[in-house]
Design a protein around this motif. Structure first.
Motif, PDB file in Angstrom:
ATOM      1  N   GLY A   7       0.824  -1.194   0.000  1.00  0.00           N
ATOM      2  CA  GLY A   7       0.000   0.000   0.000  1.00  0.00           C
ATOM      3  C   GLY A   7       0.859   1.244   0.000  1.00  0.00           C
ATOM      4  N   PHE A   8       0.498   2.179  -0.848  1.00  0.00           N
ATOM      5  CA  PHE A   8       1.193   3.457  -0.944  1.00  0.00           C
ATOM      6  C   PHE A   8       0.245   4.550  -0.464  1.00  0.00           C
ATOM      7  CE2 PHE A   8       2.778   0.656  -4.257  1.00  0.00           C
ATOM      8  CZ  PHE A   8       4.148   0.682  -4.026  1.00  0.00           C
ATOM      9  N   VAL A   9       0.744   5.431   0.374  1.00  0.00           N
ATOM     10  CA  VAL A   9      -0.071   6.498   0.940  1.00  0.00           C
ATOM     11  C   VAL A   9       0.606   7.831   0.630  1.00  0.00           C
ATOM     12  CG1 VAL A   9      -1.100   7.432   3.039  1.00  0.00           C
ATOM     13  CG2 VAL A   9      -0.814   4.956   2.797  1.00  0.00           C
ATOM     14  N   ALA A  10      -0.062   8.669  -0.181  1.00  0.00           N
ATOM     15  CA  ALA A  10       0.450  10.017  -0.445  1.00  0.00           C
ATOM     16  C   ALA A  10       0.266  10.812   0.838  1.00  0.00           C
ATOM     17  CB  ALA A  10      -0.300  10.656  -1.603  1.00  0.00           C
ATOM     18  N   SER A  11       1.374  11.166   1.459  1.00  0.00           N
ATOM     19  CA  SER A  11       1.339  11.659   2.836  1.00  0.00           C
ATOM     20  C   SER A  11       1.857  13.075   2.978  1.00  0.00           C
ATOM     21  CB  SER A  11       2.208  10.751   3.727  1.00  0.00           C
ATOM     22  OG  SER A  11       1.789   9.412   3.643  1.00  0.00           O
ATOM     23  N   ASP A  12       1.164  13.857   3.799  1.00  0.00           N
ATOM     24  CA  ASP A  12       1.700  15.118   4.270  1.00  0.00           C
ATOM     25  C   ASP A  12       2.995  14.788   5.017  1.00  0.00           C
ATOM     26  OD1 ASP A  12       1.022  18.093   5.008  1.00  0.00           O
ATOM     27  OD2 ASP A  12       1.676  17.125   6.891  1.00  0.00           O
ATOM     28  N   PRO A  13       4.019  15.648   4.955  1.00  0.00           N
ATOM     29  CA  PRO A  13       5.285  15.325   5.625  1.00  0.00           C
ATOM     30  C   PRO A  13       5.150  15.001   7.109  1.00  0.00           C
ATOM     31  CG  PRO A  13       5.597  17.187   4.162  1.00  0.00           C
ATOM     32  CD  PRO A  13       4.112  16.896   4.187  1.00  0.00           C
ATOM     33  N   SER A  14       4.118  15.503   7.768  1.00  0.00           N
ATOM     34  CA  SER A  14       3.960  15.243   9.199  1.00  0.00           C
ATOM     35  C   SER A  14       3.170  13.966   9.489  1.00  0.00           C
ATOM     36  CB  SER A  14       3.255  16.424   9.866  1.00  0.00           C
ATOM     37  OG  SER A  14       1.930  16.545   9.369  1.00  0.00           O
ATOM     38  N   GLN A  61       0.695   5.571   8.047  1.00  0.00           N
ATOM     39  CA  GLN A  61       0.475   4.752   6.861  1.00  0.00           C
ATOM     40  C   GLN A  61      -0.042   3.343   7.178  1.00  0.00           C
ATOM     41  OE1 GLN A  61       3.316   6.517   7.393  1.00  0.00           O
ATOM     42  NE2 GLN A  61       3.217   8.100   5.815  1.00  0.00           N
ATOM     43  N   PRO A  62       0.488   2.659   8.202  1.00  0.00           N
ATOM     44  CA  PRO A  62      -0.039   1.321   8.501  1.00  0.00           C
ATOM     45  C   PRO A  62      -1.535   1.316   8.820  1.00  0.00           C
ATOM     46  CG  PRO A  62       2.086   1.600   9.539  1.00  0.00           C
ATOM     47  CD  PRO A  62       1.671   2.960   9.015  1.00  0.00           C
ATOM     48  N   GLY A  63      -2.018   2.324   9.537  1.00  0.00           N
ATOM     49  CA  GLY A  63      -3.440   2.398   9.853  1.00  0.00           C
ATOM     50  C   GLY A  63      -4.291   2.591   8.610  1.00  0.00           C
ATOM     51  N   VAL A  64      -3.795   3.363   7.657  1.00  0.00           N
ATOM     52  CA  VAL A  64      -4.513   3.558   6.398  1.00  0.00           C
ATOM     53  C   VAL A  64      -4.615   2.238   5.646  1.00  0.00           C
ATOM     54  CG1 VAL A  64      -4.376   4.631   4.110  1.00  0.00           C
ATOM     55  CG2 VAL A  64      -3.915   6.000   6.171  1.00  0.00           C
ATOM     56  N   ILE A  65      -3.514   1.526   5.528  1.00  0.00           N
ATOM     57  CA  ILE A  65      -3.500   0.288   4.745  1.00  0.00           C
ATOM     58  C   ILE A  65      -4.220  -0.839   5.488  1.00  0.00           C
ATOM     59  CG2 ILE A  65      -2.023  -1.359   3.495  1.00  0.00           C
ATOM     60  CD1 ILE A  65      -2.298   1.524   2.301  1.00  0.00           C
ATOM     61  N   ASN A  66      -4.512  -0.638   6.770  1.00  0.00           N
ATOM     62  CA  ASN A  66      -5.397  -1.589   7.454  1.00  0.00           C
ATOM     63  C   ASN A  66      -6.750  -1.670   6.748  1.00  0.00           C
ATOM     64  OD1 ASN A  66      -3.654  -2.469   9.422  1.00  0.00           O
ATOM     65  ND2 ASN A  66      -4.424  -1.075  10.997  1.00  0.00           N
ATOM     66  N   GLY A  67      -7.150  -0.618   6.032  1.00  0.00           N
ATOM     67  CA  GLY A  67      -8.385  -0.688   5.263  1.00  0.00           C
ATOM     68  C   GLY A  67      -8.348  -1.831   4.265  1.00  0.00           C
ATOM     69  N   ALA A  68      -7.212  -2.016   3.613  1.00  0.00           N
ATOM     70  CA  ALA A  68      -7.033  -3.133   2.678  1.00  0.00           C
ATOM     71  C   ALA A  68      -6.997  -4.458   3.436  1.00  0.00           C
ATOM     72  CB  ALA A  68      -5.748  -2.942   1.878  1.00  0.00           C
ATOM     73  N   GLU A  72      -9.170 -16.459   7.434  1.00  0.00           N
ATOM     74  CA  GLU A  72      -7.763 -16.770   7.722  1.00  0.00           C
ATOM     75  C   GLU A  72      -6.882 -16.776   6.464  1.00  0.00           C
ATOM     76  OE1 GLU A  72      -4.431 -17.364  10.031  1.00  0.00           O
ATOM     77  OE2 GLU A  72      -6.441 -16.819  10.697  1.00  0.00           O
ATOM     78  N   PRO A  73      -7.342 -17.317   5.329  1.00  0.00           N
ATOM     79  CA  PRO A  73      -6.506 -17.268   4.118  1.00  0.00           C
ATOM     80  C   PRO A  73      -6.249 -15.843   3.611  1.00  0.00           C
ATOM     81  CG  PRO A  73      -8.164 -18.983   3.903  1.00  0.00           C
ATOM     82  CD  PRO A  73      -8.509 -18.188   5.138  1.00  0.00           C
ATOM     83  N   GLY A  74      -6.960 -14.866   4.151  1.00  0.00           N
ATOM     84  CA  GLY A  74      -6.738 -13.477   3.775  1.00  0.00           C
ATOM     85  C   GLY A  74      -5.602 -12.812   4.522  1.00  0.00           C
ATOM     86  N   ARG A  75      -5.037 -13.501   5.536  1.00  0.00           N
ATOM     87  CA  ARG A  75      -3.902 -12.936   6.282  1.00  0.00           C
ATOM     88  C   ARG A  75      -2.673 -12.951   5.374  1.00  0.00           C
ATOM     89  NH1 ARG A  75      -4.024 -12.242  11.630  1.00  0.00           N
ATOM     90  NH2 ARG A  75      -1.928 -13.042  11.909  1.00  0.00           N
ATOM     91  N   HIS A  76      -1.872 -11.889   5.433  1.00  0.00           N
ATOM     92  CA  HIS A  76      -0.839 -11.691   4.424  1.00  0.00           C
ATOM     93  C   HIS A  76       0.346 -10.916   4.984  1.00  0.00           C
ATOM     94  CE1 HIS A  76      -3.842  -8.462   4.440  1.00  0.00           C
ATOM     95  NE2 HIS A  76      -2.784  -7.674   4.419  1.00  0.00           N
ATOM     96  N   ALA A  77       1.439 -10.955   4.249  1.00  0.00           N
ATOM     97  CA  ALA A  77       2.566 -10.059   4.490  1.00  0.00           C
ATOM     98  C   ALA A  77       2.182  -8.707   3.896  1.00  0.00           C
ATOM     99  CB  ALA A  77       3.825 -10.599   3.831  1.00  0.00           C
ATOM    100  N   ARG A  78       2.810  -7.631   4.381  1.00  0.00           N
ATOM    101  CA  ARG A  78       2.366  -6.316   3.922  1.00  0.00           C
ATOM    102  C   ARG A  78       3.456  -5.266   4.044  1.00  0.00           C
ATOM    103  NH1 ARG A  78      -2.260  -3.185   7.138  1.00  0.00           N
ATOM    104  NH2 ARG A  78      -0.489  -2.207   8.156  1.00  0.00           N
ATOM    105  N   SER A  79       3.402  -4.297   3.144  1.00  0.00           N
ATOM    106  CA  SER A  79       4.194  -3.070   3.243  1.00  0.00           C
ATOM    107  C   SER A  79       3.240  -1.897   3.155  1.00  0.00           C
ATOM    108  CB  SER A  79       5.214  -2.972   2.100  1.00  0.00           C
ATOM    109  OG  SER A  79       6.121  -4.054   2.149  1.00  0.00           O
ATOM    110  N   ALA A  80       3.460  -0.874   3.979  1.00  0.00           N
ATOM    111  CA  ALA A  80       2.682   0.359   3.942  1.00  0.00           C
ATOM    112  C   ALA A  80       3.682   1.495   3.820  1.00  0.00           C
ATOM    113  CB  ALA A  80       1.841   0.505   5.210  1.00  0.00           C
ATOM    114  N   VAL A  81       3.692   2.152   2.662  1.00  0.00           N
ATOM    115  CA  VAL A  81       4.748   3.085   2.319  1.00  0.00           C
ATOM    116  C   VAL A  81       4.183   4.486   2.131  1.00  0.00           C
ATOM    117  CG1 VAL A  81       6.585   3.558   0.653  1.00  0.00           C
ATOM    118  CG2 VAL A  81       5.917   1.187   1.134  1.00  0.00           C
TER     119      VAL A  81
END
Length: 152
Positions: free
Chosen positions: A94-101, A105-112, A122-131
């Motif tokens: 997940g990529f999050v266009a972020s204000d510098p402050s 990001q992890p909380g946003v990608i929790n939506g996914a 359970e098969p939906g559990r996954h490895a993840r990156s939130a950038v």
């Protein structure tokens, strides 16, 4: 219960597969893995929101936008191999266009991640990156890509 039935049960339906905005395909299979292109929050072919998270867009709004991105990614998977052939979710990026402050990001990608758990259990559990990134295509706040495992 099938993934498509579960989506219906939670009140969601797959949108049409988004037309690529460049020289790529929405999803590609290799072996038993399907990789989606990055999916942005399009609803009925239109961008659902623009701006940076932590400025014009709240973290809560971005969470919902990540769900939309994920629904679009699931549509790309469905269009290629059928959603009910998915045996598990391997990775979410997940990529999050972020204000510098902004550093949530992890909380946003929790939506996914939360949506994938609702759909696949359970098969939906996954490895993840939130950038966090400076800008995304079309000035959208969130972009999500998936890697899923399929049977057959």
């Amino acid at each position: 219960m099938s993934a498509l039935a579960r989506l219906k049960e939670i009140g969601l339906a797959l949108p049409p597969v988004a037309t690529p905005a460049g020289a790529y395909v929405p999803a590609r299979r290799t072996g038993n893995l399907v990789f989606t292109a990055g999916q942005v929050p399009l609803v009925d072919g239109k961008v659902a929101a623009t701006g940076k998270v932590g400025a014009a867009v709240t973290a809560e709004q971005a969470y919902d936008l990540a769900r939309i991105c994920t629904l679009n990614a699931l549509a790309a998977v469905d269009g290629l191999v059928g959603l009910d052939s998915v045996t598990g979710v391997v990775k979410v990026v997940g990529f999050v266009a972020s204000d510098p402050s902004f550093s949530g990001q992890p909380g946003v990608i929790n939506g996914a991640s939360d949506l994938l758990g609702e759909v696949f259990g359970e098969p939906g559990r996954h490895a993840r990156s939130a950038v966090g990134v400076a800008v995304l295509p079309l000035d959208v706040p969130v972009e999500v890509e998936l890697v899923v495992e399929v049977g057959g």
